[in-house]
Scaffold this motif. Structure first.
Motif, mmCIF file in Angstrom:
data_model
loop_
_atom_site.group_PDB
_atom_site.id
_atom_site.type_symbol
_atom_site.label_atom_id
_atom_site.label_comp_id
_atom_site.label_asym_id
_atom_site.label_seq_id
_atom_site.Cartn_x
_atom_site.Cartn_y
_atom_site.Cartn_z
ATOM 1 N N GLU A 99 23.949 -13.573 0.299
ATOM 2 C CA GLU A 99 23.434 -13.058 -0.970
ATOM 3 C C GLU A 99 22.684 -11.743 -0.815
ATOM 4 N N GLU A 100 22.798 -11.105 0.352
ATOM 5 C CA GLU A 100 22.316 -9.740 0.514
ATOM 6 C C GLU A 100 23.504 -8.793 0.391
ATOM 7 N N ALA A 101 23.214 -7.507 0.258
ATOM 8 C CA ALA A 101 24.282 -6.530 0.057
ATOM 9 C C ALA A 101 24.092 -5.337 0.989
ATOM 10 N N PHE A 102 25.163 -4.565 1.153
ATOM 11 C CA PHE A 102 25.066 -3.303 1.880
ATOM 12 C C PHE A 102 25.985 -2.278 1.222
ATOM 13 N N ILE A 103 25.627 -1.019 1.402
ATOM 14 C CA ILE A 103 26.346 0.094 0.782
ATOM 15 C C ILE A 103 26.767 1.065 1.873
ATOM 16 N N VAL A 124 26.760 -4.982 10.446
ATOM 17 C CA VAL A 124 27.443 -3.787 9.936
ATOM 18 C C VAL A 124 26.948 -2.591 10.740
ATOM 19 N N GLN A 125 27.871 -1.785 11.238
ATOM 20 C CA GLN A 125 27.496 -0.713 12.145
ATOM 21 C C GLN A 125 28.200 0.589 11.797
ATOM 22 N N THR A 126 27.422 1.683 11.813
ATOM 23 C CA THR A 126 27.964 3.031 11.744
ATOM 24 C C THR A 126 27.667 3.692 13.079
ATOM 25 N N LEU A 127 27.909 4.992 13.193
ATOM 26 C CA LEU A 127 27.647 5.664 14.462
ATOM 27 C C LEU A 127 26.160 5.756 14.780
ATOM 28 N N ASN A 128 25.297 5.716 13.757
ATOM 29 C CA ASN A 128 23.866 5.855 14.034
ATOM 30 C C ASN A 128 22.997 4.787 13.384
ATOM 31 N N GLN A 129 23.608 3.749 12.838
ATOM 32 C CA GLN A 129 22.842 2.674 12.226
ATOM 33 C C GLN A 129 23.505 1.328 12.487
ATOM 34 N N GLU A 155 21.836 12.431 6.160
ATOM 35 C CA GLU A 155 22.138 11.794 7.447
ATOM 36 C C GLU A 155 22.445 10.313 7.307
ATOM 37 N N ARG A 156 21.739 9.624 6.447
ATOM 38 C CA ARG A 156 21.912 8.181 6.309
ATOM 39 C C ARG A 156 23.124 7.873 5.439
ATOM 40 N N SER A 157 23.961 6.935 5.901
ATOM 41 C CA SER A 157 25.185 6.615 5.163
ATOM 42 C C SER A 157 25.368 5.119 4.949
ATOM 43 N N LEU A 158 24.395 4.317 5.432
ATOM 44 C CA LEU A 158 24.464 2.865 5.313
ATOM 45 C C LEU A 158 23.124 2.353 4.794
ATOM 46 N N TYR A 159 23.178 1.550 3.728
ATOM 47 C CA TYR A 159 21.958 1.003 3.139
ATOM 48 C C TYR A 159 22.054 -0.513 3.033
ATOM 49 N N HIS A 160 20.952 -1.175 3.340
ATOM 50 C CA HIS A 160 20.852 -2.627 3.295
ATOM 51 C C HIS A 160 20.031 -3.024 2.067
ATOM 52 N N GLU A 197 15.399 4.256 -6.584
ATOM 53 C CA GLU A 197 14.555 3.366 -5.799
ATOM 54 C C GLU A 197 14.944 3.209 -4.330
ATOM 55 N N CYS A 198 16.222 3.398 -4.004
ATOM 56 C CA CYS A 198 16.708 3.034 -2.665
ATOM 57 C C CYS A 198 17.028 4.238 -1.789
#
Length: 248
Positions: free
Chosen positions: A72-76, A60-65, A125-130, A173-174
């Motif tokens: 069974e893992e997730a991303f937001i 999974v890719q954004t412009l800076n991550q 700044e952060r828009s993607l979480y694992h 927490e995240c």
């Protein structure tokens, strides 16, 4: 089977309808093998996306991550974040995604919940979480995600409560308080976004490096340096025809 492609407008905003006006929530079931080039094309949305991998491994890719997500893992992904998803290796990559308007979380702009539990995080700044399933607080999040997955057509009130519950844990927490973006980084991300849109619109055409540079009013040298630095972002999820020729 016809290959899938996320429909987008001229600014790469996804044009899919989500749920209903009364309850803007929908659960999607996806397999990357059904998409063109085995990836979900670059797009952004005005909604929150929370996905859980059912099978395979995805990048999974954004412009800076960039993150790698296992079974069974997730991303937001936050609203407004330009992103794409592709297979990390051959084989099936199946996942489900909760897509919902954040209004379900905060009610209305300016509310206490909007300021403290939404705006404070999505404006960073952060828009993607694992969510790799290795934190002691994550079981509560995943319990709610799996419940919604198993009851996608269930009671809207219960779904809304589950969304609030998992979001509350994530806020506590995240999500982190990132520093403000510096102007240089903002300009670079804006240029990247424009270049990705240009490639999206012209990928079937034959063009040179000079053509590409001219479209952004920069020199061939600057274009070459910028393209080399961000080559993976600019070509990810786009046909090889998109890559500018090295010479005229």
């Amino acid at each position: 089977m016809e290959e899938l492609f996320v429909p987008v407008d001229g600014n790469l905003n996804a044009t899919l309808s989500i749920g209903t006006y009364a309850f803007p929530f929908q659960l999607f079931h996806d397999d990357l093998n059904h998409y063109a080039n085995r990836c979900v094309n670059w797009h952004r949305q005005r909604t929150i996306e929370i996905s859980v991998l059912l099978e395979g491994t995805a990048s999974v890719q954004t412009l800076n991550q960039k993150i790698s997500v296992q079974k069974e893992e997730a991303f937001i992904i936050f609203p407004g974040s330009l992103h794409m998803i592709r297979r990390s290796q051959p084989g099936k990559v199946r996942y489900f995604t909760l897509i919902f308007d954040p209004v379900l979380l905060y009610g209305y702009r300016g509310s206490f919940f909007y300021e403290k539990y939404y705006r404070a995080y999505v404006k960073q700044e952060r828009s993607l979480y694992h969510l790799p399933h290795n934190q002691d607080w994550e079981p509560e999040v995943f319990q709610n995600l799996w419940w919604i997955y198993e009851h996608e057509h269930g009671d809207e009130f219960e779904i809304s409560q589950r969304l609030h519950s998992l979001w509350h844990v994530l806020c506590r927490e995240c999500f982190v308080s990132d520093h403000q973006k510096n102007p240089g980084k903002v300009r670079e991300e804006e240029r990247l976004s424009r270049m990705i849109l240009w490639l999206h619109e012209h990928y079937q055409e034959k063009f040179s490096l000079s053509d590409f540079a001219r479209a952004f009013h920069i020199s061939r040298g600057e274009c070459c340096r910028f393209f080399s630095k961000n080559h993976q972002l600019l070509t990810a999820g786009i046909s090889a025809k998109c890559t500018p020729a090295e010479s005229d």
